[in-house]
Scaffold this active site. Structure first.
Site, PDB file in Angstrom:
ATOM      1  N   HIS A  66      -8.873 -10.468   5.454  1.00 29.82           N
ATOM      2  CA  HIS A  66      -8.012 -10.326   4.274  1.00 29.82           C
ATOM      3  C   HIS A  66      -8.828 -10.440   2.992  1.00 29.82           C
ATOM      4  CE1 HIS A  66      -4.204 -10.181   2.159  1.00 29.82           C
ATOM      5  NE2 HIS A  66      -4.746 -11.051   1.305  1.00 29.82           N
TER       6      HIS A  66
ATOM      7  N   ASP B 240      -8.854  -7.734  -0.063  1.00 32.53           N
ATOM      8  CA  ASP B 240      -8.740  -8.019  -1.494  1.00 32.53           C
ATOM      9  C   ASP B 240      -9.881  -7.383  -2.286  1.00 32.53           C
ATOM     10  OD1 ASP B 240      -6.389  -9.477  -1.299  1.00 32.53           O
ATOM     11  OD2 ASP B 240      -7.393 -11.423  -1.230  1.00 32.53           O
TER      12      ASP B 240
ATOM     13  N   HIS C 141     -10.384 -13.200  -6.427  1.00 32.98           N
ATOM     14  CA  HIS C 141      -9.962 -12.167  -7.376  1.00 32.98           C
ATOM     15  C   HIS C 141     -10.722 -12.239  -8.694  1.00 32.98           C
ATOM     16  CE1 HIS C 141      -6.814 -10.916  -4.701  1.00 32.98           C
ATOM     17  NE2 HIS C 141      -6.257 -12.113  -4.707  1.00 32.98           N
TER      18      HIS C 141
END
Length: 280
Positions: free
Chosen positions: A233, A237, A259
């Site tokens: 995952h 991202d 992020h």
């Protein structure tokens, strides 16, 4: 595919936002060449829009937020990863709330929507950023770098204090088939001990075991899709966040990136690189 693409037909999906907890209807619409991916807030006066570009990132805490004028959208990275990996370059994404639906917490919902809508080739060449030097961002023990490479490859090391998670490493050549099979099904991760704090911050209000892989005391409360679902995952991202720079070709090497670092790298590439039209 050498030319830009869009979807072949309009398609809609209704669900709940991961962090907002609000019901939202999302409609994907075909768009002309050079449009890019544009989010349109149909619930606001004059339907303001914001382009999926690193220039419009205003927040990267737990999710990626884009903001341009009155148009603000957040948690866009899972949808953007699907657009990027499935090579859909142009689309108008209509939302009647600030956050796209989370689906099952992965990119599978969006992959399925794009496959149902189909893809249409446009009469304009794709503009690809093929990097010719290193770009990197480092903050303490976290970093992400992009090196020259013929294709898109992501090598990610995730380090988690829970012994059941520990160190996970993933290394993938990203193309539509690999993404759909190995990366798209990986769900966002949540920890029971963090939920109260997150909800006090207005986050994870729509989260549940239907749309996240939830851990308690280092153990998953719902079945894993992959033994290393966490790092997969994280790679998902990266794909979504990096697409905010454009169609990027290179080798991403990351350790503990999130992020904030992903989008900082995208902004650095966007500001420093001049896209060139290349055959894919």
């Amino acid at each position: 595919m050498h030319n830009q693409t869009t979807i072949a037909q309009k398609i809609s999906y209704t669900g709940i936002g991961l962090h907002s907890g609000q019901n939202v209807t999302m409609t994907l619409n075909p768009a002309t060449a050079e449009t890019g991916i544009v989010f349109v807030r149909t619930d606001l006066p004059d339907r303001p829009g914001v382009k999926a570009s690193a220039s419009y990132v205003t927040n990267a805490q737990r999710a990626t937020t884009l903001e341009g004028g009155a148009a603000r959208v957040f948690t866009v990275e899972h949808l953007l990863a699907a657009f990027s990996a499935l090579e859909v370059d142009n689309c108008l994404v209509e939302l009647d709330a600030a956050e796209p639906p989370v689906g099952d917490g992965s990119s599978l919902t969006f992959v399925n929507l794009l496959q149902q809508a189909g893809r249409l080739e446009l009469a304009a060449p794709r503009r690809v950023i093929a990097v010719d030097r290193e770009y990197s961002i480092r903050v303490e023990d976290k970093f992400i770098a992009l090196l020259p490479y013929d294709g898109l490859r992501i090598s990610f090391t995730s380090v988690n204090p829970h012994p059941e998670l520990g160190v996970q490493f993933g290394d993938y050549e990203i193309n539509p088939d690999t993404f759909i099979r190995e990366i798209a099904p990986a769900r966002t991760i949540g920890f029971m001990h963090e939920i109260k704090s997150l909800q006090e911050q207005g986050l994870a209000l729509g989260g549940s075991m239907d749309n996240a892989l939830v851990y308690e005391n280092g153990k998953p409360l719902n079945p894993l899709r992959f033994s290393d679902e966490l790092v997969r995952h994280k790679i998902l991202d990266v794909i979504g966040d990096l697409s905010l720079a454009g169609i990027v070709r290179g080798h991403v090497i990351a350790v503990k990136s999130g992020h904030a670092l992903n989008t900082a790298l995208a902004k650095k590439i966007l500001e420093a690189s001049r896209p060139s039209t290349l055959k894919l």
